[in-house]
Design a protein around this motif. Sequence first.
Motif, short mmCIF file in Angstrom:
data_model
loop_
_atom_site.label_atom_id
_atom_site.label_comp_id
_atom_site.label_asym_id
_atom_site.label_seq_id
_atom_site.Cartn_x
_atom_site.Cartn_y
_atom_site.Cartn_z
N LEU A 90 43.02 36.43 51.82
CA LEU A 90 42.86 37.72 51.15
C LEU A 90 42.53 38.84 52.13
CD1 LEU A 90 41.16 36.68 47.80
CD2 LEU A 90 43.51 37.42 48.18
N GLU A 93 45.80 39.91 53.40
CA GLU A 93 46.54 40.69 52.40
C GLU A 93 46.03 42.13 52.33
OE1 GLU A 93 46.82 38.70 48.61
OE2 GLU A 93 47.36 36.80 49.55
N THR A 211 44.11 28.45 55.12
CA THR A 211 43.19 27.51 54.48
C THR A 211 43.91 26.29 53.93
OG1 THR A 211 42.09 29.53 53.67
CG2 THR A 211 41.37 27.46 52.71
C1 LIG Z 1 44.58 30.40 48.59
C2 LIG Z 1 45.71 31.36 48.51
C3 LIG Z 1 45.56 32.71 48.89
C4 LIG Z 1 44.24 33.29 49.33
O1 LIG Z 1 43.80 32.77 50.52
P1 LIG Z 1 42.24 32.59 50.94
O2 LIG Z 1 42.34 31.93 52.26
O3 LIG Z 1 41.60 31.75 49.88
O4 LIG Z 1 41.67 33.96 50.99
C5 LIG Z 1 46.68 33.52 48.84
N1 LIG Z 1 47.87 33.06 48.42
C6 LIG Z 1 48.05 31.78 48.02
C7 LIG Z 1 49.39 31.33 47.54
C8 LIG Z 1 46.98 30.89 48.05
O5 LIG Z 1 47.15 29.62 47.64
#
Ligand SMILES: *Cc1c(COP(=O)(O)O)cnc(C)c1O
Length: 392
Positions: A90, A93, A211
């Motif tokens: 995030l 983003e 992640t």
């Molecule tokens: C988990 C996820 C995010 C957000 O990522 P974080 O590392 O939790 O901030 C964005 N897009 C998708 C498709 C995700 O699975």
Amino acid sequence: MSEQTQDHQSLISKAGFETRAIHAGYEPDPTTGAVIPPIFATSTYKQDGVGGLRGGYEYSRSANPTRTALEGNLAALEEGERAFAFASGLAAEDTLVRSTCRPGDHVVIPDDAYGGTYRLFDKVERAWGVEHTPAPVSDIDRVRAAIRPGQTKLVWLETPTNPLLNIGDIEALASVAHEAGALLVVDNTFASPYLQQPLTLGADVVVHSTTKYAGGHSDVVGGALVVRGHDLAEQVAFHQNAIGAVAGPFDAFLTLRGLKTLGVRMDRHCDNAEKVVEFLTEDRRVDSVIYPGLIEHPGHRIASRQMKRYGGMVSFRVSGGEEQALAVCERTEVFTLGESLGGVESLIEHPGRMTHASVAGTALEVPADLVRLSVGIETVEDLVADLDRALG
Ligand SMILES: *Cc1c(COP(=O)(O)O)cnc(C)c1O
């Protein structure tokens, strides 16, 4: 970088995926020979005279050698001009939105976007003056209709989506975005660069929650942007430093360690997912199975064209409604009940009550009898036996 190092990295950048995953972005340390980049736990760097920077490092928000290694590796895997590592998906983003939009601008997002992405646009970017319109990724005409000419700066795509695994046509949507003067952003978290490389299909930016599959071991939170085009890279570089939501050196180390095995892990995730899908499709206790690898999946043809394989995420609807779906989630012993995805261990969850609880009552609501699996890389017979037992 010495000339020899540059030549070597240039050779690596043209090599196969697994070779890039293991070698791109870092050369053995010239003083110690360390094969793996150290965790450079330092905030600042000694200068040789005022403004005389050794190796270009000045302060670790701006750049840190462990993060540089990760960024070089990600750029090579996605075949982008440059990559940028962040503290979370995030954070990546938000930095992208601020690098490309101004108050008054507009963005088209998937109508089944990742919940955190939806919340970011709905609660944070909107308050800053950037509006959004949701559209289904699998319907090109509706994405086109959602674009506001002159005002839309980004068309945001996830493919496959979460948890219904809808497929968007990256090449076609890149044309739609570009005709309107907008950039195509692809969140490539679910596929990973091993299965799909959006920049080679016309996308301008790839977003990752590292992640998930990139890190791959459920032990680190991180995010990344990979961009095509020099000007865009400069914009993102400026905002990465100006906002400062960067990946720390320890997180960068763990993510880079994960990326080295991405190819072998993804192949096993796909092998296991295919066998789990085979079992579920033939079982009478299951109503329907959602997997882009199935011929009856509405996005199968496009997925076959733009993905190497179909990934490790599987969703299915159980016979017996919500009660039975919840029971299945609570009865597994090898699949762990939990959110997130993409780690070596298998996870099971009930989207309606867990990851997608916040969208209940909206257009994004998911069926109550839906179960989502992140199929891990354990012995597949154990995974199938676990589901068989849990279905009761
Ligand atoms: C988990 C996820 C995010 C957000 O990522 P974080 O590392 O939790 O901030 C964005 N897009 C998708 C498709 C995700 O699975």
